[in-house]
Design a protein around this motif. Structure first.
Motif, PDB file in Angstrom:
ATOM      1  N   ASP A  27      64.641  69.250 -29.551  1.00  0.00           N
ATOM      2  CA  ASP A  27      65.223  70.584 -29.746  1.00  0.00           C
ATOM      3  C   ASP A  27      66.520  70.730 -28.965  1.00  0.00           C
ATOM      4  N   ARG A  28      66.538  70.296 -27.728  1.00  0.00           N
ATOM      5  CA  ARG A  28      67.747  70.396 -26.903  1.00  0.00           C
ATOM      6  C   ARG A  28      68.863  69.526 -27.464  1.00  0.00           C
ATOM      7  N   ILE A  29      68.512  68.379 -27.976  1.00  0.00           N
ATOM      8  CA  ILE A  29      69.511  67.461 -28.531  1.00  0.00           C
ATOM      9  C   ILE A  29      70.179  68.087 -29.758  1.00  0.00           C
ATOM     10  N   VAL A  30      69.367  68.630 -30.653  1.00  0.00           N
ATOM     11  CA  VAL A  30      69.908  69.245 -31.875  1.00  0.00           C
ATOM     12  C   VAL A  30      70.745  70.470 -31.526  1.00  0.00           C
ATOM     13  N   THR A  31      70.277  71.269 -30.592  1.00  0.00           N
ATOM     14  CA  THR A  31      71.028  72.451 -30.168  1.00  0.00           C
ATOM     15  C   THR A  31      72.395  72.061 -29.625  1.00  0.00           C
ATOM     16  N   ALA A  32      72.428  71.037 -28.790  1.00  0.00           N
ATOM     17  CA  ALA A  32      73.695  70.577 -28.213  1.00  0.00           C
ATOM     18  C   ALA A  32      74.631  70.060 -29.298  1.00  0.00           C
ATOM     19  N   ALA A  33      74.093  69.343 -30.262  1.00  0.00           N
ATOM     20  CA  ALA A  33      74.910  68.790 -31.345  1.00  0.00           C
ATOM     21  C   ALA A  33      75.534  69.908 -32.178  1.00  0.00           C
ATOM     22  N   VAL A  34      74.756  70.949 -32.482  1.00  0.00           N
ATOM     23  CA  VAL A  34      75.275  72.084 -33.246  1.00  0.00           C
ATOM     24  C   VAL A  34      76.372  72.792 -32.460  1.00  0.00           C
ATOM     25  N   GLU A  35      76.180  72.939 -31.173  1.00  0.00           N
ATOM     26  CA  GLU A  35      77.182  73.609 -30.336  1.00  0.00           C
ATOM     27  C   GLU A  35      78.483  72.826 -30.297  1.00  0.00           C
ATOM     28  N   GLU A  70      70.621  60.792 -38.870  1.00  0.00           N
ATOM     29  CA  GLU A  70      69.395  61.575 -38.704  1.00  0.00           C
ATOM     30  C   GLU A  70      69.671  62.861 -37.918  1.00  0.00           C
ATOM     31  N   LEU A  71      70.555  62.764 -36.947  1.00  0.00           N
ATOM     32  CA  LEU A  71      70.910  63.942 -36.161  1.00  0.00           C
ATOM     33  C   LEU A  71      71.537  65.008 -37.052  1.00  0.00           C
ATOM     34  N   LEU A  72      72.378  64.593 -37.981  1.00  0.00           N
ATOM     35  CA  LEU A  72      73.007  65.549 -38.898  1.00  0.00           C
ATOM     36  C   LEU A  72      71.963  66.230 -39.775  1.00  0.00           C
ATOM     37  N   ASP A  73      70.980  65.477 -40.239  1.00  0.00           N
ATOM     38  CA  ASP A  73      69.908  66.080 -41.040  1.00  0.00           C
ATOM     39  C   ASP A  73      69.182  67.159 -40.242  1.00  0.00           C
ATOM     40  N   LEU A  74      68.937  66.879 -38.981  1.00  0.00           N
ATOM     41  CA  LEU A  74      68.263  67.845 -38.114  1.00  0.00           C
ATOM     42  C   LEU A  74      69.141  69.068 -37.882  1.00  0.00           C
ATOM     43  N   MET A  75      70.437  68.850 -37.735  1.00  0.00           N
ATOM     44  CA  MET A  75      71.374  69.956 -37.544  1.00  0.00           C
ATOM     45  C   MET A  75      71.393  70.869 -38.762  1.00  0.00           C
ATOM     46  N   LEU A  76      71.405  70.279 -39.939  1.00  0.00           N
ATOM     47  CA  LEU A  76      71.449  71.069 -41.168  1.00  0.00           C
ATOM     48  C   LEU A  76      70.204  71.933 -41.314  1.00  0.00           C
ATOM     49  N   ASP A  77      69.050  71.356 -41.040  1.00  0.00           N
ATOM     50  CA  ASP A  77      67.825  72.136 -41.145  1.00  0.00           C
ATOM     51  C   ASP A  77      67.782  73.212 -40.066  1.00  0.00           C
ATOM     52  N   ARG A  78      68.329  72.914 -38.898  1.00  0.00           N
ATOM     53  CA  ARG A  78      68.345  73.892 -37.814  1.00  0.00           C
ATOM     54  C   ARG A  78      69.139  75.138 -38.209  1.00  0.00           C
ATOM     55  N   PHE A 109      78.232  79.713 -43.418  1.00  0.00           N
ATOM     56  CA  PHE A 109      79.413  78.846 -43.390  1.00  0.00           C
ATOM     57  C   PHE A 109      80.449  79.353 -42.389  1.00  0.00           C
ATOM     58  N   HIS A 110      80.554  80.663 -42.255  1.00  0.00           N
ATOM     59  CA  HIS A 110      81.513  81.203 -41.296  1.00  0.00           C
ATOM     60  C   HIS A 110      81.052  80.984 -39.860  1.00  0.00           C
ATOM     61  N   ARG A 111      79.745  80.995 -39.625  1.00  0.00           N
ATOM     62  CA  ARG A 111      79.235  80.717 -38.276  1.00  0.00           C
ATOM     63  C   ARG A 111      79.347  79.246 -37.929  1.00  0.00           C
ATOM     64  N   HIS A 112      79.215  78.392 -38.941  1.00  0.00           N
ATOM     65  CA  HIS A 112      79.250  76.948 -38.726  1.00  0.00           C
ATOM     66  C   HIS A 112      80.243  76.346 -39.727  1.00  0.00           C
ATOM     67  N   THR A 113      81.519  76.465 -39.424  1.00  0.00           N
ATOM     68  CA  THR A 113      82.555  76.067 -40.384  1.00  0.00           C
ATOM     69  C   THR A 113      82.517  74.579 -40.715  1.00  0.00           C
ATOM     70  N   TRP A 114      81.887  73.774 -39.875  1.00  0.00           N
ATOM     71  CA  TRP A 114      81.772  72.343 -40.137  1.00  0.00           C
ATOM     72  C   TRP A 114      80.928  72.036 -41.369  1.00  0.00           C
ATOM     73  N   LEU A 115      80.183  73.022 -41.850  1.00  0.00           N
ATOM     74  CA  LEU A 115      79.345  72.794 -43.026  1.00  0.00           C
ATOM     75  C   LEU A 115      80.165  72.451 -44.273  1.00  0.00           C
ATOM     76  N   ILE A 116      81.423  72.914 -44.311  1.00  0.00           N
ATOM     77  CA  ILE A 116      82.239  72.601 -45.492  1.00  0.00           C
ATOM     78  C   ILE A 116      82.588  71.118 -45.554  1.00  0.00           C
ATOM     79  N   GLU A 117      82.369  70.390 -44.469  1.00  0.00           N
ATOM     80  CA  GLU A 117      82.660  68.953 -44.428  1.00  0.00           C
ATOM     81  C   GLU A 117      81.462  68.100 -44.819  1.00  0.00           C
ATOM     82  N   VAL A 118      80.304  68.722 -44.987  1.00  0.00           N
ATOM     83  CA  VAL A 118      79.066  67.972 -45.196  1.00  0.00           C
ATOM     84  C   VAL A 118      78.740  67.816 -46.677  1.00  0.00           C
ATOM     85  N   ASN A 119      78.378  66.603 -47.073  1.00  0.00           N
ATOM     86  CA  ASN A 119      77.875  66.350 -48.418  1.00  0.00           C
ATOM     87  C   ASN A 119      76.370  66.608 -48.404  1.00  0.00           C
ATOM     88  N   GLU A 120      75.961  67.732 -49.002  1.00  0.00           N
ATOM     89  CA  GLU A 120      74.553  68.117 -48.971  1.00  0.00           C
ATOM     90  C   GLU A 120      73.832  67.807 -50.286  1.00  0.00           C
TER      91      GLU A 120
END
Length: 245
Positions: A27-35, A70-78, A109-120
């Motif tokens: 949980d801490r790892i994913v939180t840090a990655a999102v930040e 895998e970290l990105l997958d966790l970030m997206l679900d978070r 998307f406005h809270r996490h603008t990096w989402l526009i870079e992700v192929n989902e």
């Protein structure tokens, strides 16, 4: 998306048996990655950078997450979980569900603008993602559509919201990166556009009012209402067909 991602998302993977730093968790790892992604963009996210943010050695992270994919997958679900904070839509009010889906997706998307870079296109279906889908399906049941049609409604609404958010985010990024405001950008093109309009080659564009491309117009609200009007017509037609049977 890998099987490791699904194991981590659903809590079926093996937990570190030895060596992890006290207090470190997935949980801490994913939180840090999102930040990190929120502050500096997706390119800034790496196992080394996240470990630095957490004050641990890079190898400590690999005891929890196999790698960045895998970290990105966790970030997206978070971040998807953020949309679940709202009250569940009522099954009898599909228009409210469509509005909620569009607004929450745009805001995400406005809270996490990096989402526009992700192929989902093939993102892992984790718990938060599935709970969000379940809420949408619950709120859209009253439309009376088939399974594929209901999923298509969700795709259409999310695609519309994503497109608007992308335009808004990139416009803001362009202004920040160049130091040129939206108004200054168009003012710089004015002399060239005026000559083009006077040439007679663009008769329809020449008749447009001066505020046609103003940022004051609510493209999101206008488009969402028209989208729902179209869906309303479909629901009405299906209801009439059902009544005639």
């Amino acid at each position: 998306m890998t099987s490791s991602s699904l194991e981590l998302l659903w809590g079926t993977g093996e937990r570190p048996s030895r060596g992890p730093k006290p207090g470190l968790s997935l949980d801490r790892i994913v939180t840090a990655a999102v930040e990190v992604a929120d502050a500096e963009g997706l390119a800034a996210v790496s196992m080394r950078r996240v470990s630095t943010e957490l004050g641990v050695g890079t190898m400590s992270l690999y005891r929890y997450v196999p790698g960045k994919a895998e970290l990105l997958d966790l970030m997206l679900d978070r971040v998807q979980a953020e949309s679940l904070a709202a009250d569940p839509p009522r099954a009898a009010d599909w228009r409210a569900t469509v509005g909620l889906l569009a607004r929450s997706h745009r805001e995400l998307f406005h809270r996490h603008t990096w989402l526009i870079e992700v192929n989902e296109a093939r993102s892992a279906l984790g718990p938060s993602t599935l709970r969000g889908l379940e809420l949408c399906l619950t709120g859209l049941r009253s439309m009376g559509l088939s399974g594929p049609e209901t999923i298509s409604v969700i795709i259409a609404v999310q695609s519309f919201a994503t497109g608007i958010a992308r335009m808004e985010i990139q416009s803001a990024q362009a202004a920040e990166e160049t130091g040129v405001s939206h108004e200054e950008f168009w003012e710089g093109q004015r002399p060239f556009l005026e000559r083009a309009m006077q040439s007679g080659q663009f008769p329809h564009m020449a008749t447009l009012s001066e505020d046609t491309f103003s940022q004051d117009f609510d493209h999101f609200g206008f488009g969402l209402e028209r989208l729902m009007d179209g869906l309303e017509a479909l629901v009405a037609r299906r209801t009439a067909e059902s009544d005639a049977e």
